[in-house]
Design a protein around this motif. Structure first.
Motif, PDB file in Angstrom:
ATOM      1  N   HIS A 187      11.071   7.003 -11.894  1.00 14.77           N
ATOM      2  CA  HIS A 187      12.035   8.066 -12.220  1.00 14.77           C
ATOM      3  C   HIS A 187      12.851   7.701 -13.454  1.00 14.77           C
ATOM      4  O   HIS A 187      13.010   8.519 -14.369  1.00 14.77           O
ATOM      5  N   ALA A 188      13.356   6.483 -13.492  1.00 12.86           N
ATOM      6  CA  ALA A 188      14.213   6.072 -14.604  1.00 12.86           C
ATOM      7  C   ALA A 188      13.459   6.074 -15.931  1.00 12.86           C
ATOM      8  O   ALA A 188      14.020   6.421 -16.976  1.00 12.86           O
ATOM      9  N   SER A 189      12.179   5.692 -15.905  1.00 12.09           N
ATOM     10  CA  SER A 189      11.412   5.633 -17.141  1.00 12.09           C
ATOM     11  C   SER A 189      11.147   7.024 -17.711  1.00 12.09           C
ATOM     12  O   SER A 189      10.994   7.178 -18.925  1.00 12.09           O
ATOM     13  N   ASP A 192      12.779   4.212  -2.656  1.00 14.64           N
ATOM     14  CA  ASP A 192      11.947   3.041  -2.914  1.00 14.64           C
ATOM     15  C   ASP A 192      12.177   2.560  -4.353  1.00 14.64           C
ATOM     16  O   ASP A 192      12.214   3.372  -5.289  1.00 14.64           O
ATOM     17  N   PRO A 193      12.355   1.246  -4.564  1.00 14.78           N
ATOM     18  CA  PRO A 193      12.625   0.737  -5.918  1.00 14.78           C
ATOM     19  C   PRO A 193      11.539   1.098  -6.937  1.00 14.78           C
ATOM     20  O   PRO A 193      11.848   1.343  -8.112  1.00 14.78           O
ATOM     21  N   ALA A 194      10.280   1.120  -6.495  1.00 14.11           N
ATOM     22  CA  ALA A 194       9.200   1.456  -7.423  1.00 14.11           C
ATOM     23  C   ALA A 194       9.327   2.901  -7.902  1.00 14.11           C
ATOM     24  O   ALA A 194       9.174   3.196  -9.088  1.00 14.11           O
ATOM     25  N   SER A 235       0.834  -1.209   0.000  1.00 16.58           N
ATOM     26  CA  SER A 235       0.000   0.000   0.000  1.00 16.58           C
ATOM     27  C   SER A 235       0.863   1.251   0.000  1.00 16.58           C
ATOM     28  O   SER A 235       0.534   2.253  -0.651  1.00 16.58           O
ATOM     29  N   GLU A 236       1.974   1.207   0.737  1.00 16.92           N
ATOM     30  CA  GLU A 236       2.861   2.362   0.782  1.00 16.92           C
ATOM     31  C   GLU A 236       3.523   2.608  -0.570  1.00 16.92           C
ATOM     32  O   GLU A 236       3.670   3.761  -1.003  1.00 16.92           O
ATOM     33  N   GLN A 237       3.924   1.549  -1.247  1.00 13.47           N
ATOM     34  CA  GLN A 237       4.518   1.725  -2.577  1.00 13.47           C
ATOM     35  C   GLN A 237       3.510   2.307  -3.557  1.00 13.47           C
ATOM     36  O   GLN A 237       3.856   3.187  -4.363  1.00 13.47           O
TER      37      GLN A 237
END
Length: 255
Positions: free
Chosen positions: A243-245, A236-238, A203-205
């Protein structure tokens, strides 16, 4: 395992466990790994490398020359991973020397009826391309992305991981990771919340990606300004994927 009415070039390399249906043609330079099942009336041309446990249904055309007018018969190839389902009438073209010289499809993908994958495309893993979705040459589709039926993607567009493209949408520009896009031309609508839930994001992601989406699309910032703001959301990885996209975009993102 090879039907007597199939035509397999002696220069093709098929694992003994590969099944080939009647009236299928497999050309020179094709390599097919164990457990793959190929239906009837399929055409596979090489150089092509097809991995393990794929299922290719009738009337698919895999590894054909590209119709790109710059292509002059140079040696290019198709690479396909494992556990893909290629349904009826799918067309997949090899690359061109003007780009990667290869078309790459990962593993665990579902390509539904009449999907087209153009030359030099890179399709990740666990994607779904629904009936008649078509991606032009040089397109990148990242892991877990879904393209609904009749979605059309312009050359060089990049579609981020976990993105969702609605039916009949036309993409001229890149779609960031986790974004739902619809319309012609496609526009951002929201995040792919349901897809994230199904794939086990917390939920946090999901809340963090929603914050990232609002920074990019609701505050009137340029993409460059938004990228700076996104760094304040932590590591966070998500969020990093989102960001990367955006950062990699060369055609510009959908607006």
């Amino acid at each position: 395992m090879i039907h007597p009415h199939a035509i397999v070039d002696p220069r093709a390399e098929l694992d003994p466990s590969v099944t080939v249906g009647p009236f299928t043609t497999i050309g020179a330079g094709v390599k097919i790994a164990a457990g793959t099942v190929i239906g009837s009336h399929v055409v596979i041309k090489g150089p092509s490398e097809i991995g393990r446990n794929n299922r290719i249904y009738q009337f698919a055309s895999v590894g054909e020359d590209t119709p790109d007018l710059k292509y002059q018969g140079e040696p290019t190839r198709l690479i396909m991973g494992d556990n893909n389902v290629v349904r009826e009438g799918v067309t997949i073209h090899r690359g061109t020397i003007q780009d990667r010289s290869e078309t790459v499809i990962g593993s665990d993908n579902l390509l539904m009826a009449y999907v087209h994958i153009g030359h030099d495309c890179v399709v990740g893993n666990h994607t779904i391309l629904v009936n008649n979705a078509s991606i032009s040459g040089h397109v990148v589709v990242d892991d877990w992305a879904i393209l609904s039926g009749y979605a059309l993607v312009h050359q060089f567009v990049q579609i981020g991981a976990h993105a969702f493209v609605g039916p009949g949408s036309f993409l001229y520009h890149d779609v960031p990771a986790f974004v739902t896009a619809t319309g012609s031309p496609a526009q951002p609508r929201t995040i792919n919340r349901e897809g994230m839930k199904r794939r086990g994001f917390s939920s946090e992601q999901i809340a963090q990606i929603n914050r990232a989406y609002k920074i990019l699309y609701r505050r009137g910032l340029t993409a460059e300004q938004a990228l700076v703001e996104l760094q304040g959301l932590g590591d966070d990885p998500a969020v990093g994927l989102f960001h990367a996209s955006v950062a990699r975009s060369r055609r510009g993102i959908i607006r």
